[in-house]
Design a protein around this motif. Structure first.
Motif, PDB file in Angstrom:
ATOM      1  N   ILE A  97       2.246  -4.094   3.697  1.00 31.62           N
ATOM      2  CA  ILE A  97       3.374  -3.174   3.818  1.00 31.62           C
ATOM      3  C   ILE A  97       2.860  -1.807   3.377  1.00 31.62           C
ATOM      4  O   ILE A  97       2.501  -1.616   2.216  1.00 31.62           O
ATOM      5  CB  ILE A  97       4.564  -3.596   2.935  1.00 31.62           C
ATOM      6  CG1 ILE A  97       4.983  -5.025   3.243  1.00 31.62           C
ATOM      7  CG2 ILE A  97       5.725  -2.633   3.119  1.00 31.62           C
ATOM      8  CD1 ILE A  97       6.001  -5.591   2.262  1.00 31.62           C
ATOM      9  N   THR A  98       2.791  -0.861   4.304  1.00 33.23           N
ATOM     10  CA  THR A  98       2.305   0.486   4.000  1.00 33.23           C
ATOM     11  C   THR A  98       3.498   1.411   3.853  1.00 33.23           C
ATOM     12  O   THR A  98       4.305   1.551   4.772  1.00 33.23           O
ATOM     13  CB  THR A  98       1.375   0.996   5.113  1.00 33.23           C
ATOM     14  OG1 THR A  98       0.318   0.054   5.287  1.00 33.23           O
ATOM     15  CG2 THR A  98       0.793   2.348   4.760  1.00 33.23           C
ATOM     16  N   VAL A  99       3.620   2.030   2.680  1.00 36.10           N
ATOM     17  CA  VAL A  99       4.730   2.926   2.378  1.00 36.10           C
ATOM     18  C   VAL A  99       4.190   4.350   2.340  1.00 36.10           C
ATOM     19  O   VAL A  99       3.290   4.663   1.563  1.00 36.10           O
ATOM     20  CB  VAL A  99       5.369   2.579   1.022  1.00 36.10           C
ATOM     21  CG1 VAL A  99       6.500   3.537   0.698  1.00 36.10           C
ATOM     22  CG2 VAL A  99       5.854   1.146   1.003  1.00 36.10           C
ATOM     23  N   SER A 100       4.727   5.206   3.200  1.00 41.44           N
ATOM     24  CA  SER A 100       4.330   6.611   3.202  1.00 41.44           C
ATOM     25  C   SER A 100       5.580   7.477   3.286  1.00 41.44           C
ATOM     26  O   SER A 100       6.618   7.047   3.780  1.00 41.44           O
ATOM     27  CB  SER A 100       3.396   6.911   4.377  1.00 41.44           C
ATOM     28  OG  SER A 100       4.033   6.632   5.596  1.00 41.44           O
TER      29      SER A 100
ATOM     30  N   ARG B 284      -2.783   3.470  -3.046  1.00 38.30           N
ATOM     31  CA  ARG B 284      -2.727   2.472  -4.116  1.00 38.30           C
ATOM     32  C   ARG B 284      -2.323   1.134  -3.498  1.00 38.30           C
ATOM     33  O   ARG B 284      -1.422   1.089  -2.666  1.00 38.30           O
ATOM     34  CB  ARG B 284      -1.720   2.874  -5.179  1.00 38.30           C
ATOM     35  CG  ARG B 284      -2.078   4.137  -5.911  1.00 38.30           C
ATOM     36  CD  ARG B 284      -1.024   4.446  -6.980  1.00 38.30           C
ATOM     37  NE  ARG B 284      -1.285   5.712  -7.619  1.00 38.30           N
ATOM     38  CZ  ARG B 284      -0.736   6.861  -7.273  1.00 38.30           C
ATOM     39  NH1 ARG B 284       0.143   6.896  -6.298  1.00 38.30           N
ATOM     40  NH2 ARG B 284      -1.032   7.974  -7.897  1.00 38.30           N
ATOM     41  N   GLU B 285      -2.969   0.060  -3.936  1.00 34.14           N
ATOM     42  CA  GLU B 285      -2.637  -1.279  -3.444  1.00 34.14           C
ATOM     43  C   GLU B 285      -2.155  -2.135  -4.602  1.00 34.14           C
ATOM     44  O   GLU B 285      -2.675  -2.050  -5.710  1.00 34.14           O
ATOM     45  CB  GLU B 285      -3.851  -1.934  -2.790  1.00 34.14           C
ATOM     46  CG  GLU B 285      -4.191  -1.347  -1.451  1.00 34.14           C
ATOM     47  CD  GLU B 285      -5.206  -2.186  -0.696  1.00 34.14           C
ATOM     48  OE1 GLU B 285      -5.593  -3.273  -1.179  1.00 34.14           O
ATOM     49  OE2 GLU B 285      -5.611  -1.745   0.383  1.00 34.14           O
TER      50      GLU B 285
ATOM     51  N   ARG C  79       0.857  -1.182   0.000  1.00 31.55           N
ATOM     52  CA  ARG C  79       0.000   0.000   0.000  1.00 31.55           C
ATOM     53  C   ARG C  79       0.894   1.232   0.000  1.00 31.55           C
ATOM     54  O   ARG C  79       1.671   1.437   0.927  1.00 31.55           O
ATOM     55  CB  ARG C  79      -0.884   0.037   1.242  1.00 31.55           C
ATOM     56  CG  ARG C  79      -1.958  -0.981   1.238  1.00 31.55           C
ATOM     57  CD  ARG C  79      -2.920  -0.770   2.396  1.00 31.55           C
ATOM     58  NE  ARG C  79      -3.891  -1.848   2.383  1.00 31.55           N
ATOM     59  CZ  ARG C  79      -4.072  -2.718   3.359  1.00 31.55           C
ATOM     60  NH1 ARG C  79      -3.343  -2.615   4.449  1.00 31.55           N
ATOM     61  NH2 ARG C  79      -4.963  -3.661   3.258  1.00 31.55           N
ATOM     62  N   THR C  80       0.767   2.047  -1.036  1.00 34.47           N
ATOM     63  CA  THR C  80       1.523   3.294  -1.082  1.00 34.47           C
ATOM     64  C   THR C  80       0.562   4.444  -0.844  1.00 34.47           C
ATOM     65  O   THR C  80      -0.521   4.493  -1.432  1.00 34.47           O
ATOM     66  CB  THR C  80       2.248   3.477  -2.425  1.00 34.47           C
ATOM     67  OG1 THR C  80       1.290   3.399  -3.479  1.00 34.47           O
ATOM     68  CG2 THR C  80       3.310   2.421  -2.633  1.00 34.47           C
TER      69      THR C  80
END
Length: 153
Positions: free
Chosen positions: A114-117, A19-20, A6-7
């Motif tokens: 995995i969440t990317v921020s 976005r996934e 997940r971005t």
């Protein structure tokens, strides 16, 4: 092993865009190069910064720095760490934050999210850049006009 990437991005108006993308495999690469599974577009991140390897049972993940720089895991500097994704964890690479947690939702049992921020830079960073701007070294327009006017008299 299955992952859900997940971005989280923000528009200029501050709206959040999520976005996934599903990723399959027991080994993921992280870095600035576009050939990595997780691409982090930051100059402080190396081309091939780290590798994430899942054990065959999927109970533990191992993050290993492949370059000369390490990463932060829960606030501590590391070059290699094994962790349980079910209990979560947070990694920092440059200005990017990667958070691990079990995926929630229908049909996502057994997957790791995995969440990317990206971390926002504060106003203090902008003030530091302004100190190097030419506007702080040059006189203002009003002062230049006054000098020309006085010279003409």
């Amino acid at each position: 092993m299955s992952f859900i990437l997940r971005t989280i991005d923000f528009t200029a108006t501050g709206r959040e865009i999520v976005r996934e993308k599903p990723i399959e495999g027991a080994e993921l690469t992280i870095g600035r190069a576009t050939t990595n599974a997780i691409v982090l577009a930051d100059l402080s991140v190396e081309q091939h910064h780290a590798t994430l390897i899942a054990d065959p049972a999927g109970k533990r993940l191992t993050m290993t720095a492949t370059g000369s720089r390490g990463f932060l895991y829960d606030g501590r500097e590391n070059t290699q760490i094994a962790f349980n994704p079910a209990s979560g964890g947070e990694f920092v690479f440059g200005t990017y934050r990667l958070q691990f947690a079990p995926a929630a939702g229908e049909g996502q049992e057994g997957k790791i999210a995995i969440t990317v921020s990206r971390e926002e830079k504060g106003a203090g960073a902008r003030d530091a850049v302004r100190a190097f701007a030419l506007s702080s070294a040059l006189p203002g327009k009003r002062q230049l006009l006054l000098r020309r006017y006085r010279a003409a008299i």
